[in-house]
Enzyme design. Structure first.
Site, PDB file in Angstrom:
ATOM      1  N   THR A   8       0.790  -1.185   0.047  1.00  0.00           N
ATOM      2  CA  THR A   8       0.191   0.035  -0.090  1.00  0.00           C
ATOM      3  C   THR A   8       0.872   1.343   0.064  1.00  0.00           C
ATOM      4  O   THR A   8       0.553   2.362  -0.441  1.00  0.00           O
ATOM      5  CB  THR A   8      -0.858   0.093   1.178  1.00  0.00           C
ATOM      6  OG1 THR A   8      -1.819  -0.883   1.111  1.00  0.00           O
ATOM      7  CG2 THR A   8      -1.702   1.267   1.366  1.00  0.00           C
ATOM      8  N   THR A  44       1.006  -4.324   4.535  1.00  0.00           N
ATOM      9  CA  THR A  44       0.849  -4.602   5.601  1.00  0.00           C
ATOM     10  C   THR A  44       0.109  -6.203   6.044  1.00  0.00           C
ATOM     11  O   THR A  44       0.159  -6.628   6.808  1.00  0.00           O
ATOM     12  CB  THR A  44      -0.032  -3.641   6.535  1.00  0.00           C
ATOM     13  OG1 THR A  44      -1.281  -3.518   5.732  1.00  0.00           O
ATOM     14  CG2 THR A  44       0.786  -2.488   6.560  1.00  0.00           C
ATOM     15  N   ASP A  45      -0.432  -6.695   4.780  1.00  0.00           N
ATOM     16  CA  ASP A  45      -1.078  -7.929   4.891  1.00  0.00           C
ATOM     17  C   ASP A  45      -0.383  -8.785   5.510  1.00  0.00           C
ATOM     18  O   ASP A  45      -0.783 -10.000   6.479  1.00  0.00           O
ATOM     19  CB  ASP A  45      -1.904  -8.480   3.556  1.00  0.00           C
ATOM     20  CG  ASP A  45      -3.006  -7.730   3.007  1.00  0.00           C
ATOM     21  OD1 ASP A  45      -3.648  -6.831   3.904  1.00  0.00           O
ATOM     22  OD2 ASP A  45      -3.287  -7.851   1.834  1.00  0.00           O
TER      23      ASP A  45
END
Length: 334
Positions: A20, A97-98
């Site tokens: 992201t 960040t996943d």
């Protein structure tokens, strides 16, 4: 009058994996965001990022966090080990960040160097109001440049908090304060641009690279009334298994016979699904309790989260470790 001696600036690497923090809209602005910004773009977008440091930007992957796999992170760890050996003073990794909590922990297992490695990212992409990527990147660079961070292994810096890879978890799907360390708390904070450390964790010996064999490890979570059907597929398809058990390490009575059979054939690790706290060792004695399962060959993961227990087991299996080595690895982590 002689001039004052010149002090060399810390040399830092900023390595981008995508995510992201690097996602923007396509030209024209229609459609959704995808990874488009390079490491150089990220570095160039933060005023004052290179104050007092010498930065080098490098692209390693250019993908969403959900696309990363074990071999990506093993290859990255080999690169980090080489860079640390060559004398770099610190490394910052930006990514989605996943999977950030898992990549940070796996890197911590595989990284041999003393130079700080700091992982960060963003919850809001650069096209959104209040994008958090620049502030997180600045805090990560400041942390990676700090002498106090040396020897602490892999850290995660997010929302001005400094977390140990061993404990950090993503605890919210959208909040800019998405990362926390349940049961431990952050090991420090970035205050007025300066990292302040409260405590540190002991480093463990690195798992040796390269990986020498393939291995498959999955997590099966206990749920109310579950029949445990997935356990019947484990032996045919897995080299190791992690059980995310109820509470302090408990499973339904109907699971116990199959788990005992599996533990005789492949390593089966017992964790708690709660996300904080420890698997016990000898408090409960009913069928399916922690005492019952440990007596039948399951490996106690202590306080280690199920997702991280999977990575520890997987990393050692991919080096060809035997059962005694596996048990020792979990004892040292917990």
């Amino acid at each position: 009058m002689p001039s004052a001696p010149q002090t060399s600036q810390p040399s830092l690497q900023v390595i981008s994996l995508g995510g992201t923090i690097a996602m923007t809209l396509p030209s024209g602005g229609a459609g959704g965001v995808a990874p488009r910004l390079t490491a150089a773009d990220l570095v160039g977008a933060v005023p004052g990022l290179d104050d007092g440091v010498c930065l080098e930007a490098q692209d390693f992957r250019h993908i969403p966090g959900a696309w990363l796999d074990i071999d990506d992170i093993a290859a990255l760890a080999e690169l980090l080990n080489k860079q640390a050996a060559s004398g770099t003073d610190g490394i910052v990794i930006t990514q989605g960040t996943d999977t950030l909590e898992e990549t940070a922990y796996l890197l911590d297992l595989l990284y041999e160097g003393a130079a700080p490695v700091v992982v960060t990212g963003a919850m809001r992409n650069p096209s959104m109001a209040g994008a958090d990527g620049p502030a997180n990147l600045l805090a990560a660079v400041r942390t990676a440049a700090a002498p106090q961070a040396r020897g602490l292994g892999v850290l995660v810096v997010f929302s001005d908090e400094i977390h140990a890879a061993r404990h950090v978890q993503k605890v919210h799907s959208t909040s800019t304060s998405a990362f926390a360390s349940p049961g431990a708390g952050p090991i420090g904070h970035v205050v007025e641009g300066r990292p302040r450390f409260h405590f540190s964790l002991p480093r463990r010996p690195a798992v040796p690279l390269p990986f020498t064999r393939p291995a498959a490890v999955e997590v099966i979570e206990t749920t109310l009334g579950s029949s445990g059907t997935l356990l019947h597929c484990a032996e045919q398809h897995l080299d190791g298994l992690v059980i995310a058990a109820f509470g302090a390490g408990h499973v339904p009575a109907s699971w116990t016979e199959r788990l005992e059979e599996l533990a005789a054939r492949i390593p089966v690790v017992l964790t708690s699904r709660t996300g904080a706290g420890s698997v016990l060792t000898a408090t409960y004695t009913f069928t399916g309790s922690e005492t019952y399962l440990l007596e039948r060959g399951l490996i106690n993961a202590g306080t280690l989260h199920p997702r991280k227990a999977r990575l520890l087991l997987l990393a050692h299996l991919r080096t060809g470790a035997d059962r005694n080595t596996l048990k020792a690895a979990f004892e040292s982590q917990s």
